[in-house]
Scaffold this active site. Structure first.
Site, PDB file in Angstrom:
ATOM      1  N   ASP A 176       7.935  -9.628   5.537  1.00 15.20           N
ATOM      2  CA  ASP A 176       6.778  -9.724   4.646  1.00 15.20           C
ATOM      3  C   ASP A 176       7.178 -10.405   3.336  1.00 15.20           C
ATOM      4  O   ASP A 176       8.374 -10.610   3.073  1.00 15.20           O
ATOM      5  CB  ASP A 176       6.173  -8.337   4.384  1.00 15.20           C
ATOM      6  CG  ASP A 176       7.205  -7.284   3.996  1.00 15.20           C
ATOM      7  OD1 ASP A 176       8.369  -7.644   3.720  1.00 15.20           O
ATOM      8  OD2 ASP A 176       6.854  -6.102   3.964  1.00 15.20           O
ATOM      9  N   ASN A 208       3.694   6.210   1.821  1.00 18.99           N
ATOM     10  CA  ASN A 208       2.366   6.425   2.414  1.00 18.99           C
ATOM     11  C   ASN A 208       2.346   6.036   3.905  1.00 18.99           C
ATOM     12  O   ASN A 208       1.281   5.954   4.509  1.00 18.99           O
ATOM     13  CB  ASN A 208       1.289   5.653   1.635  1.00 18.99           C
ATOM     14  CG  ASN A 208       1.463   4.142   1.733  1.00 18.99           C
ATOM     15  OD1 ASN A 208       2.416   3.652   2.355  1.00 18.99           O
ATOM     16  ND2 ASN A 208       0.561   3.392   1.114  1.00 18.99           N
ATOM     17  N   HIS A 214       3.424   3.129   5.156  1.00 13.41           N
ATOM     18  CA  HIS A 214       3.308   1.702   5.480  1.00 13.41           C
ATOM     19  C   HIS A 214       4.608   1.187   6.081  1.00 13.41           C
ATOM     20  O   HIS A 214       5.696   1.694   5.801  1.00 13.41           O
ATOM     21  CB  HIS A 214       2.874   0.867   4.260  1.00 13.41           C
ATOM     22  CG  HIS A 214       3.895   0.696   3.187  1.00 13.41           C
ATOM     23  ND1 HIS A 214       3.660   1.001   1.867  1.00 13.41           N
ATOM     24  CD2 HIS A 214       5.168   0.215   3.203  1.00 13.41           C
ATOM     25  CE1 HIS A 214       4.733   0.717   1.148  1.00 13.41           C
ATOM     26  NE2 HIS A 214       5.659   0.240   1.936  1.00 13.41           N
ATOM     27  N   GLU A 252      -0.631  -1.424   5.254  1.00 20.36           N
ATOM     28  CA  GLU A 252      -1.013  -0.212   4.532  1.00 20.36           C
ATOM     29  C   GLU A 252      -1.901   0.665   5.416  1.00 20.36           C
ATOM     30  O   GLU A 252      -2.388   0.201   6.459  1.00 20.36           O
ATOM     31  CB  GLU A 252      -1.768  -0.608   3.255  1.00 20.36           C
ATOM     32  CG  GLU A 252      -0.960  -1.435   2.275  1.00 20.36           C
ATOM     33  CD  GLU A 252       0.064  -0.602   1.491  1.00 20.36           C
ATOM     34  OE1 GLU A 252       0.368   0.547   1.881  1.00 20.36           O
ATOM     35  OE2 GLU A 252       0.573  -1.118   0.473  1.00 20.36           O
TER      36      GLU A 252
HETATM   37  C1  F6R Z   1      10.003  -4.430   2.646  1.00 20.93           C
HETATM   38  C2  F6R Z   1       8.920  -3.714   3.298  1.00 20.93           C
HETATM   39  C3  F6R Z   1       8.441  -2.390   2.837  1.00 20.93           C
HETATM   40  C4  F6R Z   1       9.572  -1.416   2.549  1.00 20.93           C
HETATM   41  C5  F6R Z   1       9.028  -0.043   2.143  1.00 20.93           C
HETATM   42  C6  F6R Z   1      10.147   0.893   1.749  1.00 20.93           C
HETATM   43  O1  F6R Z   1      10.192  -5.681   3.271  1.00 20.93           O
HETATM   44  O2  F6R Z   1       8.376  -4.221   4.205  1.00 20.93           O
HETATM   45  O3  F6R Z   1       7.581  -1.853   3.812  1.00 20.93           O
HETATM   46  O4  F6R Z   1      10.379  -1.303   3.677  1.00 20.93           O
HETATM   47  O5  F6R Z   1       8.138  -0.170   1.077  1.00 20.93           O
HETATM   48  O6  F6R Z   1      10.769   0.372   0.616  1.00 20.93           O
HETATM   49  P1  F6R Z   1      12.173   0.934   0.119  1.00 20.93           P
HETATM   50  O7  F6R Z   1      13.136   0.647   1.188  1.00 20.93           O
HETATM   51  O8  F6R Z   1      12.471   0.138  -1.136  1.00 20.93           O
HETATM   52  O9  F6R Z   1      11.973   2.389  -0.107  1.00 20.93           O
END
Ligand code: F6R
Length: 236
Positions: free
Chosen positions: A67, A133, A135, A140
């Site tokens: 992403d 949450n 995701h 989301e």
């Molecule tokens: C990043 C991504 C997000 C993260 C998620 C957790 O490319 O796709 O979904 O994996 O927000 O973020 P961290 O690892 O920083 O807690």
């Protein structure tokens, strides 16, 4: 979904690095989808060390970015492609044309369709972090199980959580992401969670209902889904 619980963050990162290195050794032309964020960094450190030590190579493999944030300058260190380069790609031997990322400076819908075509029948292996949450990528709550690569709005809590990636306060409110359907085409899907901050969402992913309200649950019935957690993330 199989679940692997590791005793410590060190064990967790070692285990994941070992698994990924084994996959690459068996299939040097592995097509990988990789996330950014904080979670995979200790794994990427170990992979970089293994490449430097000549234990594994990315020369024949391909990496698809999971992403990307929208509305962020191309050279902003908080961009997903910049983070992945800093934490992994600049330290391994992946050829530059083996990295597929989003540029987002033109026809975004067209770019998302082209990304889907590039992924084709699916990556061999997709690694995912998990948002508090539920995701995955930037899918989301409300994202459907068959969603594809597309432009999305970030949940307010996700925008707030990006503050740790940026050295300014112009935080992204949207992005593009591989969809849940795109991820589900991957041969294997590994969900990564470490630290007490992820314990509550890990509990919902493992024990709660499969629901679009917690997008990670939509991967639970993937034939090769693996959740890898450390002790703190599995301690609800
Ligand atoms: C990043 C991504 C997000 C993260 C998620 C957790 O490319 O796709 O979904 O994996 O927000 O973020 P961290 O690892 O920083 O807690």
């Amino acid at each position: 979904m199989r679940i692997l619980r590791c005793d410590s963050l060190d064990d967790w990162a070692e285990h994941l690095a070992h698994l990924l290195i084994s996959r690459l050794q068996v299939t040097p032309s592995l097509r990988l989808c990789l996330p950014t964020g904080v979670t995979p960094v200790p794994v990427y450190d170990r992979i970089s060390d293994a490449v430097r030590a000549g234990r594994v190579s990315f020369r024949q493999s391909e990496v698809f970015l999971l992403d990307e944030f929208g509305g962020v300058a191309p050279d902003d260190p908080g961009r997903c492609d910049r983070m992945l380069s800093r934490f992994l790609l600049d330290r391994i031997d992946l050829p530059p044309d083996g990295f597929h990322r989003f540029t987002l400076d033109g026809d975004i819908d067209g770019e998302c369709r082209a990304f889907e075509r590039l992924i084709g029948s699916g990556c061999d292996l997709t690694l995912l972090g998990i948002g508090t949450n539920g995701h995955v990528g930037m899918n989301e709550p409300g994202s459907s199980a068959d969603s594809l690569t597309r432009r999305v709005d970030l949940a307010p809590e996700t925008t707030a959580a990006t503050a740790r990636y940026f050295d300014h306060d112009r935080l992204p409110t949207w992005g593009v992401t591989q969809g849940i359907g795109t991820i589900r085409r991957s041969g294997e899907v590994w969900l990564l969670a470490a630290g007490a901050g992820k314990a509550a969402i890990v509990d919902r992913i493992v024990n709660g209902p499969v629901t679009v309200d917690v997008p990670a649950t939509l991967l639970r019935n993937h034939p090769s889904a693996l959740l890898v957690v450390d002790r703190d993330a599995s301690a609800v």
